[in-house]
Scaffold this active site. Structure first.
Site, short mmCIF file in Angstrom:
data_model
loop_
_atom_site.label_atom_id
_atom_site.label_comp_id
_atom_site.label_asym_id
_atom_site.label_seq_id
_atom_site.Cartn_x
_atom_site.Cartn_y
_atom_site.Cartn_z
CB SER A 314 -0.88 0.02 1.25
OG SER A 314 -0.14 0.49 2.36
CG ASP A 315 1.88 5.72 -1.17
OD1 ASP A 315 2.85 5.66 -0.38
OD2 ASP A 315 1.84 6.56 -2.09
CD1 TRP A 316 2.09 7.36 5.76
CD2 TRP A 316 4.23 6.72 5.67
NE1 TRP A 316 2.64 7.60 6.99
CE2 TRP A 316 3.96 7.22 6.96
CE3 TRP A 316 5.52 6.26 5.39
CZ2 TRP A 316 4.92 7.28 7.97
CZ3 TRP A 316 6.48 6.33 6.39
CH2 TRP A 316 6.17 6.83 7.66
N GLY A 317 0.06 4.57 4.71
CA GLY A 317 -1.23 4.78 5.39
C GLY A 317 -2.45 4.71 4.49
CB SER A 318 -2.94 4.28 0.85
OG SER A 318 -2.57 2.97 0.55
#
Ligand code: BGC
Length: 788
Positions: A314-318
């Site tokens: 995932s992207d950061w915290g996505s």
């Protein structure tokens, strides 16, 4: 033969008891502190890469030993606290440490250096039950410590060999420092100069992004991930991130299927085909579905139709952000949606670790899906060789000798000079003679040793770039006088010198003019002025969108003041996005586009200024007349009203042209090139047929030089409207003064197909126009037809 029911039941019971005994024995072994690599079948290193069966067997044998918390743990990625690249994580160090000890973390990002990586790996190897090594990731975007041009700048070289080489150096330095995985390349087609992350990709064109993306992947991953000098790459951001409305970062993307498949996805397909180890999904929603929860894209297309077997981070915290999007009711629901959609690893959302087990009990996610995700992660760990030796990338001697070496810096200089684009050169003011009487080196970026490092600079040391002034001093004869004046500060510091500016906004100087007078005095005395203006490194990159792409602060005032006393100005432009050059381009005879060129910036610029290298770069993005044209790209649709007639009812602007000031593919040289004799081998082909087109290119000037010969096509009528031109090939050639070369391109169904109204890739019959030339404004055209 019919088996009696009692025999059948006995057989079933014996079979399952056998399996339980085997699993139990394996668990015992693991609990006994036997390392996994001792109980796994060994193979020679290279065969791991090529023998899928053995690899799968190994992965399965590890999976069979894992408890559910350990499986979920493999899908968790934490950041080391030292280096944040997103909003702060909700959990502290102690929490992360406990998780590492329990074997409930699969990967760490932002931990760098052999010492720290070894220490973190040791926590897992000495405490966890199964001792599954971590993968260490970092954003190595344009170099690790030896910094190369920002990706947009490097793309201006149109030189796939050196782009691959630059990624290979970055991989070598990263691997020598203990890392295994970079979050690069970014292959988001980006057409909007307002978007800060335009600096991180290969610009506005689909084909160029595909070619350059693949070159970068090859450079990072080499031929074999097991090699000690290669690292896993990551194609990001899947998908549509570059199309955020109004160029605003993280913003909604409203595009249809045609644009998604024909413009955005092809670089990702090429990356998957090239064997990129991982993908990262993106923050944005596309037509209402956040990419992180997009099942159609991740599970059905990438893992299904394209049959790609890496894993998606995932992207950061996505994953957590699915809640803010209004797509999940809470974090638990977000974890459910993301896993079902095919997101394998959770970066810094803490959603998988908190909820996947409950979701499994509630049958909202399946063990098959979890196992599939875990297997993908384990597979890469095997491919990297981490199961054979979890510390194989941890070697201080290599870190000391292979990082920031003379050899790497020399490659960075070569790449940097080839990334420079000459935009304007009236009266051949460039190249300058090294014995010129005097030069004024002026501007806020003239002796800046920091901005040329660009954003996303990994482990670059603060103020470590060669500045323009240093480059000029090193190049000119000893009798040449150099007058240096900054004139103005571009920014007012908002962080301590040396502190990471990554997350913090810049403040521009709009009031302090105290240095302008001295700059004017310097300009008055000099034969030529090199005016270094443009953008601070942190004007582009993540979260750095701007509505104004002109010169911030007092830069235009400085230009005007200098111009009033000395018109012989070369603007040495340093920037991370296409800028509005409309006024400056009318005011000065020469503009050299130097991007943020990295560690060797000043030397590379001097190589070009003084003619040691004849510039050969071409723009990978259109430069507009003004920001109101954005998003601006050459491969637009014709519309029903394309004509530039005398009344107003056509598709254009009343206050600016609709074309670019400096178009995609454009760049000058110290010599000139002429194109002639465009020939097509056939006038008709079948849909599965092929032809060649060729052209003669002559160096008509007095310098040897390089030219990027570009092939464009137009599918004149389609079942969906098609762009007015599309890049479909390019070759960078060297020509001595006076020399002519014939350049030939092949055209086949790969070149001509598109994602049609039938929702498949196919070639449609009809007329195709073909142009070959030195920019997207190439005029020389021929045509052929595809017949049924
Ligand atoms: C960026 C990614 C990056 C990640 C990890 C995110 O904010 O969008 O491109 O790889 O952070 O640093």
């Amino acid at each position: 033969m019919r088996l009696s029911p009692s025999f059948f039941y006995k057989f079933v019971i014996i079979f399952f008891v056998g399996i339980i005994v085997i699993l139990g024995a394996n668990k015992l072994k693991a609990q006994d502190n036997t390392t996994l690599r001792q109980i796994l079948p060994r193979t020679s290193t290279n065969s791991i890469h090529f023998n899928n069966n053995i690899l799968n067997q190994k992965v399965d044998s590890v999976l069979a030993l894992m408890r559910i918390n350990e499986k979920i743990g493999q899908l968790v990625q934490y950041s080391g606290k030292w280096n944040m690249t997103g909003p702060s994580s909700s959990k502290g160090d102690q929490y992360k440490l406990e998780k590492l000890k329990k074997g409930e973390v699969g990967s760490m990002l932002n931990i760098t250096s052999v010492t720290s990586i070894r220490e973190t790996q040791r926590i897992v190897m000495e405490n966890s039950r199964l001792k599954i090594p971590l993968i260490f990731a970092y954003d190595v975007i344009h170099g690790y410590k030896t910094i190369f041009p920002i990706p947009l700048g490097e793309s201006a070289s149109w030189d796939l060999k050196i782009i691959e080489q630059s990624a290979a150096v970055a991989a070598k330095e990263s691997a020598a420092s203990g890392l295994n995985w970079t979050f690069a390349p970014m292959i988001d087609v980006s057409r909007d100069a307002r978007w800060g992350r335009v600096m991180e990709g290969a610009g506005e064109d689909t084909f160029l992004n595909s070619e350059i993306g693949v070159a970068r992947i090859k450079g990072f991953q080499g031929k074999n991930l097991y090699d000690n000098s290669t690292i896993a790459a990551c194609a990001k951001h899947f998908a549509g991130y570059g199309f955020g409305e109004a160029g605003r970062d993280y913003n909604t993307v409203n595009i249809g299927e045609n644009e998604l498949h024909n413009v955005i996805l092809p670089p990702f397909k090429a990356a998957a085909k090239a064997g990129v180890a991982t993908f990262m999904n993106s923050f944005n929603d596309i037509d209402g579905i956040p990419a992180t929860g997009h099942k159609e894209l991740q599970r059905n297309l990438l893992k299904g139709k394209w049959n790609w077997n890496g894993f998606i981070v995932s992207d950061w915290g996505s994953i957590g952000e699915l809640e803010a999007h209004g797509y999940a009711v809470d974090k638990k629901n977000a974890a459910e949606i993301a896993l079902n959609a095919g997101s394998d690893m959770d970066m810094e959302s803490y959603a998988y670790e908190a909820f996947l087990e409950t979701l499994l009990d509630e049958k909202k996610v399946s063990i098959t899906q979890i196992d599939d995700a875990v297997k993908r992660v384990l597979r890469l760990k095997f491919e990297l060789g981490l199961f054979d030796d979890p510390y194989k990338y941890c070697n201080e001697e290599r870190e000391r000798t292979e990082v920031y070496s003379e050899e790497n810096l020399a490659i960075a200089r070569d790449v940097a000079k080839k990334s420079i684009v000459l935009l304007k050169n009236e009266n051949n003011i460039l190249p300058l003679s090294k014995s010129i009487g005097s030069i004024a080196v002026i501007g806020p970026l003239a002796d800046d040793k920091n901005s040329p490092l660009g954003n996303w600079r990994a482990k670059a040391e603060y103020n470590s770039a060669i500045s323009l002034l240093e480059g000029v001093k090193a190049s000119v004869d000893k009798n040449t006088k150099i007058y240096f004046e900054k004139g103005i500060e571009l920014t007012i510091p908002t962080v301590e010198p040396g502190q990471n500016q990554f997350l913090y906004p810049l403040k521009f100087n709009t009031t302090n003019r105290s240095g302008i007078k001295k700059a004017v005095e310097a300009a008055k005395k000099a034969d030529v002025v090199l005016l270094a203006i443009g953008e601070d490194a942190y004007q582009t990159g993540e979260g750095r969108s701007q509505t104004d792409i002109g010169f911030k602060g007092l830069q235009m005032e400085l230009l005007e003041a200098v111009k009033a006393v000395n018109p012989n100005i070369v603007i040495v432009l340093m920037n991370g996005r296409p800028m509005d050059l409309s006024r400056p381009s009318q005011m000065v005879p020469s503009i050299l586009e130097c991007w943020h060129l990295g560690s060797q910036s000043g030397y590379a610029i001097a190589d070009v200024l003084f003619g040691d290298y004849n510039p050969s770069g071409k723009l990978p993005v259109s430069f507009p007349h003004n920001v109101g044209q954005e998003p601006l790209y050459y491969n637009q649709k014709n519309t029903g009203r394309p004509y530039n007639v005398k009344h107003v009812t056509f598709s254009g602007y009343r206050d600016a042209p609709k074309t670019a000031l400096y178009p995609f593919g454009f760049g000058l040289s110290y010599t000139t090139f002429e194109y002639s004799d465009l020939n097509s081998s056939q006038t008709e082909i079948k849909a599965n047929g092929s032809l060649t087109v060729s052209v003669n290119v002559t160096n008509t000037g007095e310098h040897d030089g390089e030219e990027v010969v570009q092939l464009y096509i137009r599918d004149v009528v389609g079942s969906l409207t098609r762009p007015v031109k599309e890049l479909k090939g390019f070759q960078k050639i060297k020509l001595s003064a006076g020399e002519t070369k014939t350049v030939t391109f092949s055209i086949d169904s790969e070149t001509l197909q598109f994602y049609t109204v039938n929702k498949i890739w196919e070639v449609e019959p009809g007329t195709f126009n073909v142009w070959i030339g030195g920019s997207s404004e190439a005029q020389m055209m021929t045509s052929f037809s595809v017949v049924e």
